[in-house]
Design a protein around this motif. Sequence first.
Motif, mmCIF file in Angstrom:
data_model
loop_
_atom_site.group_PDB
_atom_site.id
_atom_site.type_symbol
_atom_site.label_atom_id
_atom_site.label_comp_id
_atom_site.label_asym_id
_atom_site.label_seq_id
_atom_site.Cartn_x
_atom_site.Cartn_y
_atom_site.Cartn_z
ATOM 1 N N PRO A 231 -8.827 -3.762 -2.784
ATOM 2 C CA PRO A 231 -8.923 -2.726 -1.731
ATOM 3 C C PRO A 231 -7.665 -1.864 -1.637
ATOM 4 C CG PRO A 231 -9.766 -4.807 -0.903
ATOM 5 C CD PRO A 231 -9.136 -5.103 -2.231
ATOM 6 N N LEU B 293 0.823 -1.205 0.000
ATOM 7 C CA LEU B 293 0.000 0.000 0.000
ATOM 8 C C LEU B 293 0.859 1.258 0.000
ATOM 9 C CD1 LEU B 293 -2.735 1.413 0.208
ATOM 10 C CD2 LEU B 293 -2.605 1.152 2.700
ATOM 11 N N ILE C 118 -7.660 2.216 -2.169
ATOM 12 C CA ILE C 118 -7.133 3.111 -1.131
ATOM 13 C C ILE C 118 -5.982 3.945 -1.680
ATOM 14 C CG2 ILE C 118 -5.935 3.199 1.093
ATOM 15 C CD1 ILE C 118 -7.498 0.666 1.876
ATOM 16 N N ALA D 195 -6.025 7.977 -1.975
ATOM 17 C CA ALA D 195 -4.997 8.725 -1.245
ATOM 18 C C ALA D 195 -4.219 9.638 -2.189
ATOM 19 C CB ALA D 195 -4.052 7.764 -0.537
#
Length: 263
Positions: A176, A17, A180, A184
Amino acid sequence: MNELLHLATDPGAWAALVTLVTMEIVLGIDNLVFISILSNRLPPEHRQRVRRIGISLALIMRLALLSTIAFIVGLTAPVFNLGIVGPLGSHGEPAFETAFSWRDLILIAGGLFLIWKATKEIHHTVDPKHESGDVLDKTGVVISNVGAAIFQIILLDLVFSIDSILTAVGMTDHLPIMVIAVIAAVTVMLLAADPLGNFINANPTVVMLALGFLLMIGTVLIAEGFGVHVPKGYIYTAMAFSAGVEGLNMLSRRASERKHKKE
C-alpha cells in the motif's frame, strides 16, 4: 483492511511513505524532462495531449510492475556473466562487473537510447534542418510524429518505471505504501508537466541544459548496468547547481533587456 489501519497508525510507515514519495518524485523528474522535450517538438495543439498520455502510461506501467513484484525482483538475478571484474574499491566491492541481469540490460539499453536521443536533439538544435513548406500542416506527418513521440516515451517510461519500482521495493515491504507513493509522484508529474514543458519551450537555452541532463542520466544508467554505483546525490546536486547558474543567466538577460528598453 486491518493492514491499512495498522499502517495508518504506524509512525514508521508514515516516515517511509514521505521518504518514498520524495524519492519517487525525484526519480520522476528525469522522466518528465524527457517527456517535456519530446512533446515540445510537436505542434502546439498536440503537446498537452502527448504529455498527458506519456505520464498516464508511466502510472500504468508502475502500477502494473507493482502487481508483479516477485517478477521485478527476479530481474536482478544475473542471466549471464562475461567474467570481467574491476579492481576492488575501499569497501571491498568491484569498481565494475559484467554479471548482467535483465535489469542491467534494460538500464544499458535505456541509457544508450537516452544518449542517442539527446545527441540527436542537440544536433537538431545546433544545426536545424530547413525544410520547404510547413510539413506539420500535413495530417499524415503530424500523426506520424505524435505516434513516434508516444512510442519513444513508452520505451523510456519502461526504463524509468523499473528503476522506480526497484527503488520502492528496496525501501519498504508494504505494497500500500508503494502504491500511494507511486500515485502521489505521478500526480505531481501530471501537475508539473505543462508548466515545465512551457518553461522549456519559452527558454531555448534551458533546452540545451535539459538535453545535457539527459546525456548525463543516460551515462549513469549505462554505468549502473555495468555495476558502477553512482551516488544519486552527486547527480542531482550537479543538476541543481547547473539549473541555478542557468537561472542567474536568465535573470541577467532579462535585466539587460529591461535596461535596453528604458534606453
